[in-house]
Write an enzyme that holds these catalytic residues in place. Sequence first.
Site, PDB file in Angstrom:
ATOM      1  N   LYS A 147       1.039  -1.114   0.040  1.00  0.00           N
ATOM      2  CA  LYS A 147      -0.040  -0.010  -0.106  1.00  0.00           C
ATOM      3  C   LYS A 147       0.953   1.246  -0.041  1.00  0.00           C
ATOM      4  O   LYS A 147       1.981   1.254   0.512  1.00  0.00           O
ATOM      5  CB  LYS A 147      -0.895   0.022   1.210  1.00  0.00           C
ATOM      6  CG  LYS A 147      -1.978   1.062   1.333  1.00  0.00           C
ATOM      7  CD  LYS A 147      -3.052   0.731   2.672  1.00  0.00           C
ATOM      8  CE  LYS A 147      -4.120   1.762   2.615  1.00  0.00           C
ATOM      9  NZ  LYS A 147      -4.921   1.649   3.856  1.00  0.00           N
ATOM     10  N   SER A 169      -9.881   1.265   2.554  1.00  0.00           N
ATOM     11  CA  SER A 169      -8.963   2.367   1.915  1.00  0.00           C
ATOM     12  C   SER A 169      -7.890   1.310   1.051  1.00  0.00           C
ATOM     13  O   SER A 169      -7.269   2.126   0.194  1.00  0.00           O
ATOM     14  CB  SER A 169      -8.248   3.209   2.727  1.00  0.00           C
ATOM     15  OG  SER A 169      -7.411   2.692   3.725  1.00  0.00           O
ATOM     16  N   SER A 202      -9.935  -1.159   6.649  1.00  0.00           N
ATOM     17  CA  SER A 202      -9.439  -1.152   5.442  1.00  0.00           C
ATOM     18  C   SER A 202      -8.541  -2.158   4.755  1.00  0.00           C
ATOM     19  O   SER A 202      -8.276  -1.969   3.876  1.00  0.00           O
ATOM     20  CB  SER A 202      -8.471   0.306   5.677  1.00  0.00           C
ATOM     21  OG  SER A 202      -9.215   1.406   5.406  1.00  0.00           O
TER      22      SER A 202
HETATM   23  N1  GLN Z   1     -13.104   3.482   6.246  1.00  0.00           N
HETATM   24  C1  GLN Z   1     -12.735   3.927   7.537  1.00  0.00           C
HETATM   25  C2  GLN Z   1     -12.191   5.224   7.363  1.00  0.00           C
HETATM   26  O1  GLN Z   1     -12.647   5.882   6.580  1.00  0.00           O
HETATM   27  C3  GLN Z   1     -11.369   3.059   7.984  1.00  0.00           C
HETATM   28  C4  GLN Z   1     -10.298   3.518   7.265  1.00  0.00           C
HETATM   29  C5  GLN Z   1      -9.301   2.742   7.635  1.00  0.00           C
HETATM   30  O2  GLN Z   1      -9.323   1.375   8.059  1.00  0.00           O
HETATM   31  N2  GLN Z   1      -7.952   3.121   7.376  1.00  0.00           N
HETATM   32  O3  GLN Z   1     -11.751   5.961   8.278  1.00  0.00           O
END
Ligand code: GLN
Length: 459
Positions: free
Chosen positions: A57, A132, A156
């Site tokens: 990532k 994400s 994410s």
């Molecule tokens: N979707 C969640 C957010 O927008 C979690 C994101 C993540 O785990 N980095 O914060």
Amino acid sequence: MSAAARAAVAASAARADEVNAGADGLNIFAWRDDADAIAQADAAPDGPLAGLPVAVKDNIATRTLPTTCGSRILRGYVSPYESTVVARLRAAGGVVFGKTNMDEFAMGSSTEHSAYGPTRNPLAPDRVPGGSSGGSAAAVAAGIVRVALGSETGGSVRQPAALCGVVGVKPTYGRVSRYGLVAFASSLDQVGVFGATVDDAALALGAIAGRDPRDATSVDVPVPDYRAAADRPLAGVVIGKPREYFPSDLEPRLRERCDRALDLFRAAGAEIRDVSLPHTALAIPVYYIVAPAEASSNLARFDGVRYGLRLDGDGLRGMYEATRSGGFGPEVTRRIMLGTYVLSAGYYDAYYRKAQQVRRLITQDFDRAFTSGVHLLFTPTTPTPAFPIGATTDPYEMYLNDIFTATANLAGVPAMSQPIGRVDGLPVGGQLIAPHFAEDRMFAAAFALERALGPEAAR
Ligand code: GLN
């Protein structure tokens, strides 16, 4: 060894090019350097990963490719040091194949909010891959790599794994070093792994787990052989089915897939027990106070002085304003404003302190379940399969994607998602949650379920 490793890298590159071709290319990678990947393959040491190409990532620092968190504000930034997880991957023989697209600064659930444009779901290119870590999930789902690294703050890794039909693991907070992971919300962040199979995910976690003197929150707990959990019988294992994760309006076909998985656990010797985690519904409101609060502090460092983008303005203050307004996208800006608000004098007690108190109650829900004779919990990973690109415009609707995953981040417990079938032709995931540092127990059940579902699990 190096001939096989070279061939593996070449195959990954050919596949990555193939799925990226044309107007509806999947847009999985932010950065690739195939010549460097071949050079790594030639030099890869022997080890458990033995020349395996790995997708990483774009918020995990690598010395050889940019690390830009899907953000304009980090344009051109190449880290002067390497994250511990990537150093460990390389030491185990892994090859960094490319940096994957992501929601900017890991804020999002769809990989639509990236400076590089959206990533498409390999199984349904008009749909999101989740986020994400959507690029990493898609890299595995598209057959480019067997293993990828992502990061978790509220779901994410698990959510995109579920939406792409692959395996995704969020380890215990402290199980894996965060050194070189660009901070979003430090009390929640953890590096996670994707695998094409449970075994691939077990292999990857084994390679990166363990205490790191460079991350004071990493814990010195021995790292078992996660792959060996494949041989562990489920007889006597009690799996809790938390009622709050199976609400009456749950998509009926998703419920049916979960029930089938629970039947298979039972057939493998496990006992299924109804349990309650009463504070579950508070996880999203708590998460969206704690995570933005920590983000507003962590992201203060991106000011145009030390890293990436600098936009000129009137004086120093004008430069800060121009850089931050022009460098951050709208979702990141919203989080910074939310976080600044809940930490400000007069609102701190009403929001931030209250959220921390409720976070404790959510943690106690898990403690209570796991000290009452329940060894693991099983739930759906997400409320729905992958949604169409562009369909979710309301931020709160996007936040609700994490309703079944953010709890584990708030409590620090490990959790994973694996494919349990399809709804409307799209993959859905089942989630296993374990007590702190009991990843091996979670893997044992995941291996058993994967075997019982057979290779058709994602169909
Ligand atoms: N979707 C969640 C957010 O927008 C979690 C994101 C993540 O785990 N980095 O914060």
